[in-house]
Design an enzyme around this catalytic site. Structure first.
Site, PDB file in Angstrom:
ATOM      1  N   LEU A   1       0.868  -1.175   0.000  1.00 49.06           N
ATOM      2  CA  LEU A   1       0.000   0.000   0.000  1.00 49.06           C
ATOM      3  C   LEU A   1       0.905   1.225   0.000  1.00 49.06           C
ATOM      4  CD1 LEU A   1      -2.590  -0.999   2.793  1.00 49.06           C
ATOM      5  CD2 LEU A   1      -2.916  -1.145   0.313  1.00 49.06           C
ATOM      6  N   ASP A   2       0.457   2.301  -0.632  1.00 46.26           N
ATOM      7  CA  ASP A   2       1.224   3.529  -0.587  1.00 46.26           C
ATOM      8  C   ASP A   2       1.427   3.979   0.859  1.00 46.26           C
ATOM      9  OD1 ASP A   2       1.266   3.608  -3.343  1.00 46.26           O
ATOM     10  OD2 ASP A   2      -0.460   4.960  -3.494  1.00 46.26           O
TER      11      ASP A   2
END
Length: 358
Positions: A190-191
């Site tokens: 995930l960012d």
């Protein structure tokens, strides 16, 4: 001699941008034939992608082993998907020991080379919010602002510890899959500013099964995104390419905020491109709250069906994101400025086709 489900080859464009003939050819013939032609033409990048498309549906491990050998002979380096697909075929054929032996070979082949610039995760007592764990899986509720793994340069915007570091601190390297080179347990990412569900692997077999499920698009990924303004439509689908590759996001309005200055959307990802939701929401003219990079996308109100927009234009950076944010989010965004910013994007739910091992 082997069982393959007929399927069209997808995502070929990235590996053959300079050759429209290859793109058309790979879409018109069977996966096996396209792979043969790519190998014969020494088109290594395309061959690697086509091999994965073929092997992910393969149920005959002998065919998978033969394909691996042909790739090696042609100088094509198999990746984690290639090895995982063949290992899964061995396991489902009742040959688990052969699957494990192949994954041992994969760990050696995929290990980062000395001087490659990649930084290995290291043991750190990072507090992790663990939703579920067993001997094969660990499911984490990722906090916003934390990197999933070290960056290649070792930089992290001042963030010294990562999810990968915390996994090693909790389980030790031997308690995690080592299929992903120097990042034990990491299956997807995930960012940094994104929060929510993150699936990690604690065994190599589980890792391989998860990789195949992800590649075959059998994993449901649902996000919550707070966006600027309120789309006029109750929902829709965005199929705008991302980085030249097909990308599809399905969205629906869960609720609108007070004063119509923002809305909470439920977003289902049908593909998994880098920053896909962020780019697709900008394309709609309703950037994710806190978005600094992707604030204008060209589709705008037409794609969203109109609706009240706030800041869907070209004003970028922290100032643009803050000015366009719903009033209730501004204080939080200001407080997070020094920490690298915040993004109102949350991985709400990941649905696997089944437990990868049990």
């Amino acid at each position: 001699e082997h069982e393959l489900r007929p399927r069209r080859i997808s995502g070929v464009a990235a590996h053959a941008r300079r050759s429209s003939v290859w793109v058309a050819r790979a879409a018109a013939v069977s996966g096996e034939q396209a792979l043969e032609e790519a190998l014969a033409a020494n088109h290594k990048g395309l061959a690697a992608k086509l091999a994965n498309d073929v092997l992910v549906d393969c149920t005959d491990p002998h065919f998978g082993r033969a394909t691996l050998s042909r790739l090696h002979a042609a100088g094509v380096s198999p990746d984690v998907v290639t090895y995982s697909a063949v290992a899964v075929a061995w396991r489902r054929a009742g040959e688990e020991q052969k699957a494990l032996k192949l994954l041992e070979q994969a760990r050696a082949a995929l290990a980062p080379k000395r001087g490659s610039g990649s930084r290995r995760a290291k043991r750190s007592h990072v507090a992790l919010d663990v939703i579920f764990e067993d001997e094969h899986l660990a499911v984490i509720n990722k906090a916003p602002g934390m990197l999933v793994h070290p960056t290649p340069s070792g930089s992290g915007g001042g963030h010294k510890h990562t999810i990968a570091d915390g996994l090693i601190g909790r389980y030790g390297r031997d308690g995690l899959s080592r299929l992903n080179a120097g990042l034990p347990g990491c299956v997807h990412r995930l960012d940094r500013p994104t929060s929510g569900v993150l699936v990690c692997a604690r065994s190599d077999l589980a890792h391989a099964e998860l990789v195949v499920a992800w590649y075959a698009k059998k994993v449901v990924k649902e996000y919550l995104a707070a966006v600027e303004g309120v789309p006029a439509a109750a929902g829709g689908v965005v199929e705008e390419p991302v980085q030249g590759l097909p990308a599809k996001s399905e969205w629906a309005v869960e609720r609108a905020f007070a004063d119509a200055d923002g809305a909470l959307l439920r977003v289902l990802l049908h593909t998994g491109r880098t920053h896909q939701i962020r780019k697709h929401m900008a394309f709609l003219g309703h950037p994710v709250v806190g978005e600094r990079l992707h604030r204008s996308g060209g589709g705008g109100a037409a794609a969203a069906g109109g609706g009240r927009r706030r800041g869907g234009g070209g004003d970028g950076g922290a100032a643009g994101a803050l000015a366009a944010a719903p009033a209730g989010a501004r204080a939080y965004l200001k407080a997070q400025t020094k920490a690298g910013g915040a993004l109102f994007l949350h991985s709400r739910r990941i649905v696997l086709p089944s437990h990868p091992i049990l």
